[in-house]
Scaffold this motif. Sequence first.
Motif, PDB file in Angstrom:
ATOM      1  N   VAL A  11       0.934  -1.046  -0.016  1.00 21.04           N
ATOM      2  CA  VAL A  11       0.009  -0.016   0.094  1.00 21.04           C
ATOM      3  C   VAL A  11       0.899   1.418  -0.003  1.00 21.04           C
ATOM      4  N   THR A  12       0.810   2.109  -0.889  1.00 15.43           N
ATOM      5  CA  THR A  12       1.604   3.244  -1.294  1.00 15.43           C
ATOM      6  C   THR A  12       1.757   4.385  -0.382  1.00 15.43           C
ATOM      7  N   VAL A  13       0.478   4.504   0.463  1.00 17.40           N
ATOM      8  CA  VAL A  13       0.314   5.629   1.464  1.00 17.40           C
ATOM      9  C   VAL A  13      -0.419   5.119   2.631  1.00 17.40           C
ATOM     10  N   ASP A  14      -0.143   5.623   3.574  1.00 13.81           N
ATOM     11  CA  ASP A  14      -0.930   5.368   4.897  1.00 13.81           C
ATOM     12  C   ASP A  14      -2.003   5.877   5.074  1.00 13.81           C
ATOM     13  N   PHE A  15      -3.307   5.412   4.817  1.00  8.32           N
ATOM     14  CA  PHE A  15      -4.565   6.123   4.500  1.00  8.32           C
ATOM     15  C   PHE A  15      -5.652   5.253   5.024  1.00  8.32           C
ATOM     16  N   ASP A  16      -6.683   5.470   5.917  1.00  7.29           N
ATOM     17  CA  ASP A  16      -7.839   4.815   6.285  1.00  7.29           C
ATOM     18  C   ASP A  16      -9.016   5.178   5.396  1.00  7.29           C
ATOM     19  N   ALA A  17      -9.196   4.613   4.274  1.00  8.27           N
ATOM     20  CA  ALA A  17     -10.273   4.980   3.505  1.00  8.27           C
ATOM     21  C   ALA A  17     -11.614   4.764   3.865  1.00  8.27           C
ATOM     22  N   GLN A  18     -11.636   3.624   4.493  1.00  6.79           N
ATOM     23  CA  GLN A  18     -13.137   3.338   5.317  1.00  6.79           C
ATOM     24  C   GLN A  18     -13.478   4.309   6.287  1.00  6.79           C
ATOM     25  N   ARG A  19     -12.587   4.781   6.950  1.00  4.50           N
ATOM     26  CA  ARG A  19     -13.047   5.777   7.975  1.00  4.50           C
ATOM     27  C   ARG A  19     -13.857   6.979   7.319  1.00  4.50           C
ATOM     28  N   LEU A  20     -13.069   7.395   6.369  1.00  6.72           N
ATOM     29  CA  LEU A  20     -13.828   8.580   5.562  1.00  6.72           C
ATOM     30  C   LEU A  20     -14.985   8.243   4.570  1.00  6.72           C
ATOM     31  N   ARG A  21     -15.161   7.363   4.072  1.00  9.20           N
ATOM     32  CA  ARG A  21     -16.346   6.816   3.241  1.00  9.20           C
ATOM     33  C   ARG A  21     -17.607   7.276   3.676  1.00  9.20           C
ATOM     34  N   PRO A  22     -18.013   6.888   4.990  1.00  9.58           N
ATOM     35  CA  PRO A  22     -19.358   7.707   5.370  1.00  9.58           C
ATOM     36  C   PRO A  22     -19.433   9.364   5.295  1.00  9.58           C
ATOM     37  N   VAL A  23     -18.392   9.874   5.667  1.00 12.09           N
ATOM     38  CA  VAL A  23     -18.194  11.036   5.737  1.00 12.09           C
ATOM     39  C   VAL A  23     -18.399  11.823   4.255  1.00 12.09           C
ATOM     40  N   ILE A  24     -17.933  11.175   3.267  1.00  9.53           N
ATOM     41  CA  ILE A  24     -17.912  11.748   1.964  1.00  9.53           C
ATOM     42  C   ILE A  24     -19.254  11.570   1.509  1.00  9.53           C
ATOM     43  N   LEU A  25     -19.743  10.334   1.594  1.00 12.02           N
ATOM     44  CA  LEU A  25     -21.379  10.027   1.175  1.00 12.02           C
ATOM     45  C   LEU A  25     -22.404  11.092   1.928  1.00 12.02           C
ATOM     46  N   ASN A  26     -21.995  11.300   3.229  1.00 12.84           N
ATOM     47  CA  ASN A  26     -22.934  12.051   3.836  1.00 12.84           C
ATOM     48  C   ASN A  26     -22.933  13.722   3.373  1.00 12.84           C
ATOM     49  N   ARG A  27     -21.679  14.121   2.893  1.00 17.51           N
ATOM     50  CA  ARG A  27     -21.498  15.567   2.633  1.00 17.51           C
ATOM     51  C   ARG A  27     -22.093  15.533   1.051  1.00 17.51           C
ATOM     52  N   LEU A  28     -21.745  14.588   0.305  1.00 23.43           N
ATOM     53  CA  LEU A  28     -21.840  14.638  -0.995  1.00 23.43           C
ATOM     54  C   LEU A  28     -22.969  13.827  -1.643  1.00 23.43           C
TER      55      LEU A  28
ATOM     56  N   LEU B  18     -23.085  12.581  -5.608  1.00 20.48           N
ATOM     57  CA  LEU B  18     -22.404  11.072  -5.650  1.00 20.48           C
ATOM     58  C   LEU B  18     -23.040   9.918  -5.053  1.00 20.48           C
ATOM     59  N   GLU B  19     -22.836   8.730  -5.674  1.00 22.55           N
ATOM     60  CA  GLU B  19     -23.364   7.545  -5.039  1.00 22.55           C
ATOM     61  C   GLU B  19     -22.328   6.491  -5.008  1.00 22.55           C
ATOM     62  N   ASP B  20     -22.437   5.670  -3.883  1.00 22.02           N
ATOM     63  CA  ASP B  20     -21.313   4.776  -3.440  1.00 22.02           C
ATOM     64  C   ASP B  20     -21.255   3.716  -4.645  1.00 22.02           C
ATOM     65  N   SER B  21     -19.853   3.306  -4.655  1.00 29.37           N
ATOM     66  CA  SER B  21     -19.668   2.197  -5.628  1.00 29.37           C
ATOM     67  C   SER B  21     -19.668   0.650  -4.787  1.00 29.37           C
ATOM     68  N   TRP B  22     -19.947  -0.403  -5.384  1.00 28.54           N
ATOM     69  CA  TRP B  22     -20.068  -1.574  -4.711  1.00 28.54           C
ATOM     70  C   TRP B  22     -18.446  -2.132  -4.254  1.00 28.54           C
ATOM     71  N   GLN B  23     -17.489  -1.560  -4.979  1.00 29.98           N
ATOM     72  CA  GLN B  23     -16.162  -1.666  -4.873  1.00 29.98           C
ATOM     73  C   GLN B  23     -15.450  -0.945  -3.662  1.00 29.98           C
ATOM     74  N   ASN B  24     -16.347  -0.111  -3.182  1.00 31.41           N
ATOM     75  CA  ASN B  24     -15.884   0.834  -2.056  1.00 31.41           C
ATOM     76  C   ASN B  24     -15.427  -0.229  -0.498  1.00 31.41           C
TER      77      ASN B  24
END
Length: 205
Positions: free
Chosen positions: A55-72, A76-82
């Motif tokens: 993994v090329t960067v230290d990042f917790d994508a799953q922690r920010l996923r609900p934040v992004i979906l809530n604000r946008l 934007l719509e969620d992807s089954w891959q997320n």
Amino acid sequence: VVAALEALEAAGFSVVLASANAYPVTYALAAYLPTSGWVISENGGVVGRGGRVRVTVDFDAQRLRPVILNRLSDVLEDSWQNPFRRVDLAFRVGEGADPEAAVERARAVLGPLGLEVEYSVVAVHVHPPGVSKGRGLDALLEMLGWEPDRVVAIGDSEVDISMFRRADVSIALANASEKVKAEASYVTRRPYGEGFLEAAELLLR
């Protein structure tokens, strides 16, 4: 395309799939197709083959996923891959939303959070700064002990530009934007899959 991949591998090219898709998707394709099995996935965020993953960067994508979906949620719509993503989250443009306007709104909202937003035509991608296919290529070369002057990159999206800049030779498909074509060593006459076949034929000659 499968025959072209087989021919490239037989000629000594190690074919590496570089994709915005999640690692499990990209690796599955690489495993079933006649390639080296190595992949650059999540726009360069995750690189590897099978269980050997970097993994090329230290990042917790799953922690920010609900934040992004809530604000946008309006654009934007969620992807089954997320749920399978570690670095680069992907979102569909909402029904009825203009893609360019959705991307600009996402940048306005997420930029202050220190996130980058890119549009691959297929999806809106959100990740931390520094994530790119070029960075993924660098990680792959380091893992394998290869040199960039032995790399040919083929692509058609703006997310491929950083990879083009690292490679010795870059080939843009005819369906790419003018911005992408300007970064390429060669532009195919044909688009999409036919363009890839043209690129493969060129390399084999």
